[in-house]
Design a protein around this motif. Sequence first.
Motif, short mmCIF file in Angstrom:
data_model
loop_
_atom_site.label_atom_id
_atom_site.label_comp_id
_atom_site.label_asym_id
_atom_site.label_seq_id
_atom_site.Cartn_x
_atom_site.Cartn_y
_atom_site.Cartn_z
N ASP A 1 0.84 -1.19 0.00
CA ASP A 1 0.00 0.00 0.00
C ASP A 1 0.88 1.25 0.00
OD1 ASP A 1 0.97 0.16 2.62
OD2 ASP A 1 -0.88 -0.61 3.51
N LEU A 2 0.30 2.37 0.35
CA LEU A 2 1.01 3.64 0.37
C LEU A 2 2.18 3.61 1.36
CD1 LEU A 2 1.04 6.60 -0.60
CD2 LEU A 2 -0.51 7.13 1.29
N TRP A 3 2.06 2.85 2.44
CA TRP A 3 3.06 2.85 3.51
C TRP A 3 4.16 1.83 3.30
CZ3 TRP A 3 2.13 7.24 5.45
CH2 TRP A 3 0.83 7.69 5.59
N SER A 4 3.89 0.79 2.53
CA SER A 4 4.89 -0.26 2.33
C SER A 4 4.71 -0.90 0.96
CB SER A 4 4.75 -1.33 3.41
OG SER A 4 5.63 -2.40 3.16
N SER A 5 5.82 -1.19 0.31
CA SER A 5 5.77 -1.87 -0.99
C SER A 5 5.82 -3.39 -0.81
CB SER A 5 6.94 -1.40 -1.87
OG SER A 5 8.17 -1.71 -1.24
N CYS A 6 5.79 -3.85 0.43
CA CYS A 6 5.91 -5.28 0.74
C CYS A 6 4.57 -5.90 1.11
CB CYS A 6 6.85 -5.48 1.93
SG CYS A 6 8.54 -5.07 1.59
N TYR A 7 4.48 -7.21 0.86
CA TYR A 7 3.41 -8.00 1.45
C TYR A 7 3.82 -8.26 2.89
CZ TYR A 7 0.46 -9.29 -2.48
OH TYR A 7 -0.45 -9.27 -3.51
N ARG A 8 2.93 -8.04 3.82
CA ARG A 8 3.15 -8.37 5.22
C ARG A 8 2.23 -9.54 5.54
NH1 ARG A 8 2.41 -2.43 5.30
NH2 ARG A 8 0.81 -3.31 4.01
N ILE A 9 2.83 -10.65 5.90
CA ILE A 9 2.01 -11.84 6.15
C ILE A 9 2.39 -12.49 7.48
CG2 ILE A 9 1.65 -12.33 3.69
CD1 ILE A 9 3.70 -14.57 3.90
N THR A 10 1.41 -13.18 8.04
CA THR A 10 1.63 -14.02 9.21
C THR A 10 1.28 -15.43 8.78
OG1 THR A 10 1.02 -12.22 10.72
CG2 THR A 10 0.96 -14.46 11.61
N VAL A 11 2.18 -16.37 9.06
CA VAL A 11 1.97 -17.76 8.70
C VAL A 11 2.10 -18.64 9.93
CG1 VAL A 11 2.79 -17.45 6.32
CG2 VAL A 11 4.39 -18.20 8.09
N GLU A 12 1.46 -19.79 9.85
CA GLU A 12 1.61 -20.82 10.87
C GLU A 12 2.19 -22.05 10.19
OE1 GLU A 12 -2.06 -19.50 13.80
OE2 GLU A 12 -2.38 -21.17 12.41
N PHE A 13 3.00 -22.78 10.94
CA PHE A 13 3.66 -23.97 10.42
C PHE A 13 3.05 -25.21 11.08
CE2 PHE A 13 6.78 -20.54 10.24
CZ PHE A 13 7.17 -20.60 8.90
N TYR A 14 2.75 -26.20 10.25
CA TYR A 14 2.12 -27.42 10.74
C TYR A 14 2.84 -28.65 10.20
CZ TYR A 14 -1.87 -24.52 12.03
OH TYR A 14 -2.67 -23.57 12.61
#
Length: 127
Positions: free
Chosen positions: A97-110
């Motif tokens: 978005d306007l504030w960041s050019s990155c994807y910000r993600i939270t993942v869980e590992f199983y």
Amino acid sequence: MKKLFIAILPFLLVSCGANIKSNFTEKLKPLTIENKVAFLDLENKLPENVKKIGEAKFGDSGFSTDCGFDTNLISARKLARENGANIVKVVKKTTPDLWSSCYRITVEFYYYEGDVTKLSQYQIQIN
């Protein structure tokens, strides 16, 4: 001025990727390159009888350049294999978005005993 630039250069190079914070509650036997890892996006459901072993957040370090969704998932796959997880489940996703050019993600590992190739999952787009 040149000495200052040379002193700062290593920090700039290290901070070009996404900022990753991970926490594993259990470390299983590492997976090999032959072991498949499934990517489950927000809409993909977890199978029954999975064991959660950790989580990670991928954010913007301020100097991040290589932090697209697929790039973050590739980094998550590396973390998964190192810790014995064969499913990476995206639980939160913020698009650039306007504030960041990155994807910000939270993942869980199983860890899943079954065949992860049979799960409905996200396919990484390789250019």
